[in-house]
Write an enzyme that holds these catalytic residues in place. Sequence first.
Site, PDB file in Angstrom:
ATOM      1  N   GLY A  66       0.805  -1.225   0.000  1.00 10.66           N
ATOM      2  CA  GLY A  66       0.000   0.000   0.000  1.00 10.66           C
ATOM      3  C   GLY A  66       0.832   1.266   0.000  1.00 10.66           C
ATOM      4  N   GLY A 108       2.525   3.692   1.605  1.00  9.99           N
ATOM      5  CA  GLY A 108       3.023   3.900   2.963  1.00  9.99           C
ATOM      6  C   GLY A 108       3.453   5.331   3.203  1.00  9.99           C
ATOM      7  N   ARG A 154      -1.279   0.269  -9.906  1.00  3.88           N
ATOM      8  CA  ARG A 154      -0.095  -0.593 -10.102  1.00  3.88           C
ATOM      9  C   ARG A 154      -0.525  -2.044 -10.269  1.00  3.88           C
ATOM     10  NH1 ARG A 154       3.982   2.188  -6.723  1.00  3.88           N
ATOM     11  NH2 ARG A 154       3.144   4.269  -6.337  1.00  3.88           N
ATOM     12  N   ASP A 187       4.842  -3.962  -7.315  1.00  7.76           N
ATOM     13  CA  ASP A 187       4.152  -2.778  -6.768  1.00  7.76           C
ATOM     14  C   ASP A 187       4.719  -1.503  -7.377  1.00  7.76           C
ATOM     15  OD1 ASP A 187       6.326  -3.925  -5.092  1.00  7.76           O
ATOM     16  OD2 ASP A 187       6.202  -2.004  -4.057  1.00  7.76           O
TER      17      ASP A 187
HETATM   18  P1  AMP Z   1       9.429   1.297  -2.509  1.00  7.04           P
HETATM   19  O1  AMP Z   1      10.561   0.331  -2.405  1.00  7.04           O
HETATM   20  O2  AMP Z   1       9.824   2.735  -2.327  1.00  7.04           O
HETATM   21  O3  AMP Z   1       8.610   1.094  -3.732  1.00  7.04           O
HETATM   22  O4  AMP Z   1       8.480   1.011  -1.246  1.00  7.04           O
HETATM   23  C1  AMP Z   1       7.927  -0.241  -0.953  1.00  7.04           C
HETATM   24  C2  AMP Z   1       6.871  -0.101   0.091  1.00  7.04           C
HETATM   25  O5  AMP Z   1       7.400   0.487   1.291  1.00  7.04           O
HETATM   26  C3  AMP Z   1       5.664   0.747  -0.301  1.00  7.04           C
HETATM   27  O6  AMP Z   1       4.524   0.195   0.287  1.00  7.04           O
HETATM   28  C4  AMP Z   1       6.008   2.081   0.320  1.00  7.04           C
HETATM   29  O7  AMP Z   1       4.873   2.860   0.538  1.00  7.04           O
HETATM   30  C5  AMP Z   1       6.672   1.678   1.622  1.00  7.04           C
HETATM   31  N1  AMP Z   1       7.600   2.692   2.142  1.00  7.04           N
HETATM   32  C6  AMP Z   1       8.823   3.030   1.653  1.00  7.04           C
HETATM   33  N2  AMP Z   1       9.369   4.013   2.399  1.00  7.04           N
HETATM   34  C7  AMP Z   1       8.490   4.335   3.359  1.00  7.04           C
HETATM   35  C8  AMP Z   1       8.473   5.281   4.428  1.00  7.04           C
HETATM   36  N3  AMP Z   1       9.480   6.114   4.669  1.00  7.04           N
HETATM   37  N4  AMP Z   1       7.368   5.309   5.215  1.00  7.04           N
HETATM   38  C9  AMP Z   1       6.337   4.478   5.000  1.00  7.04           C
HETATM   39  N5  AMP Z   1       6.297   3.570   4.031  1.00  7.04           N
HETATM   40  C10 AMP Z   1       7.350   3.485   3.202  1.00  7.04           C
HETATM   41 MG    MG Z   2       7.025   1.674  -4.509  1.00  7.66          MG
END
Ligand code: AMP
Ligand code: MG
Length: 519
Positions: A101, A103, A201, A271
């Site tokens: 989701g 985040g 996505r 995702d």
């Molecule tokens: P990403 O690798 O950036 O695509 O992130 C993978 C997942 O981790 C997604 O669900 C993001 O929303 C969550 N995520 C990455 N960084 C953060 C953060 N600083 N706070 C909350 N969720 C995060």
């Molecule tokens: Mg992502």
Amino acid sequence: MRIFTFDNSFIRELPGDPEQGPRVRQVDGALHSAVSPAAVSSPHVLAYSVEMASTLGFTPEDIASDDFARTFGGNGLLPGMQPYATNYGGHQFGVWAGQLGDGRAISLGELITEAGQRWELQLKGAGRTPYSRGADGRAVLRSSVREFLCSEAMHHLGVPTTRALSLVTTGDAIERDMFYDGHPRDEPGAIVCRVAPSFIRFGHFELPSSRGDTALLKQLVDFTIRRDFPELEGEGVALYADWFKQVCERTAILMAHWMRVGFVHGVMNTDNMSILGLTIDYGPYGWLEDFDPDWTPNTTDAGRRRYRYGQQPNVAWWNLSRLAGALAPLFDGTEALQAGLDHYAAVYQSHDRAYMSAKLGLETIRDEDMALAQSLHELLHQAEVDMTLFFRGLGDIDLAAPSLEPVWAAFYDDAKREQCAPAFDAWLMQYARRVALDGVPDALRRERMRAVNPRYVLRNYLAQEAIDLAEQGDASGIYALLDVLRRPYEDQPRMERFAGRRPEWARVRAGCSMLSCSS
Ligand code: AMP
Ligand code: MG
């Protein structure tokens, strides 16, 4: 600021979470949760995209207003905005990860422009959501500058991408352990407002399917087709088959573009795959400098190199098969889904060949030409040659008397250049003979090559220089890059410094050659 029109169809038409607010939880049977951006200390608009602002209808006065900084820093809403985070799952590095989701992304709504276009506005780094798991929902300035710049640079390169409207600094520090080595430090926080017709996505479909919720899956597919693929006609399984084929086609075209310009995404988890075939989620991405199909900028993936440059088209196929698996409950049998995947392979191949022929300045592409391209790739790898500079310079070589001289600047290592020079000379002779077969005037060939071989790309070290300034509150580096990357295929006087080879100091500096997922 004037009143904008919002039509928030995603939350209006699709089932939502009955609970509001950021308490971390599993959300079943719903595709979104209402959650507001969390306030920041002092939002300041560090940079914005003139093109995106004008497309959306924001005037320079709007951008300069307190309202704009407040809204896009997460401290207020414009009339019509209804903030929410969406619910999706995904395969991360080949493994099913369950619910992920948004985040740290919060959508503000779907803005309808005066021209009638729909653009979803989404803040990245605006605070916790139900999907934040253990993390803070924030983003650091360095990764925000990278996302902001690359979104716009890719657009101007002609590569499908999500866009960026604004880059706002928050005035708050956030803690990050950049290399996961137990040395966290405080870094400035920032928020990018990214913009796309849809942020749906592959993972949005995978999650309800993994939970056996076929009704919700079907609702989402029907919604996506209606809103994001209005050109598709028909109904039932035939419509689903056409739609899946379209998704495969767009993904294939995207991969061919990435390979054409030397872009490595770095984290091609399902995702991070857009249903519209857009480049999405700029994290530890990079540009090939010395040509190496095994290169990845992502230190987190350095061991297996799952997402290395040369592997991207195969990974996209794998990701599409995960999507096909998720959609299977809506199909009778696997034939149509298999046909979509086959279509991916065919479209990728034809686009890749067309781009390769264009990059080499050939009129048509034959099997022997792909062999010619392949032997060039091997030489570029062996001799450590800059991909962008070499292809750009190839057009300048006089084929009546071929010599490597016009592309000397593309070589990172003089000794390797000397060593490989005979092989390059032989290749150039072969290339000159091949070009002669087309009988295309030299000037025309050169012009065509320039239209697909960019002179300027967002090299990591250039982004890092802009970040170093931005961390001092100075946006001039960001604007200088935005400016030059607006016309990446044109030679721009006095801008040579942005077209050069990566300097030696950048080979090992963090942020220039190595990036982690920490952002
Ligand atoms: P990403 O690798 O950036 O695509 O992130 C993978 C997942 O981790 C997604 O669900 C993001 O929303 C969550 N995520 C990455 N960084 C953060 C953060 N600083 N706070 C909350 N969720 C995060
Ligand atoms: Mg992502």
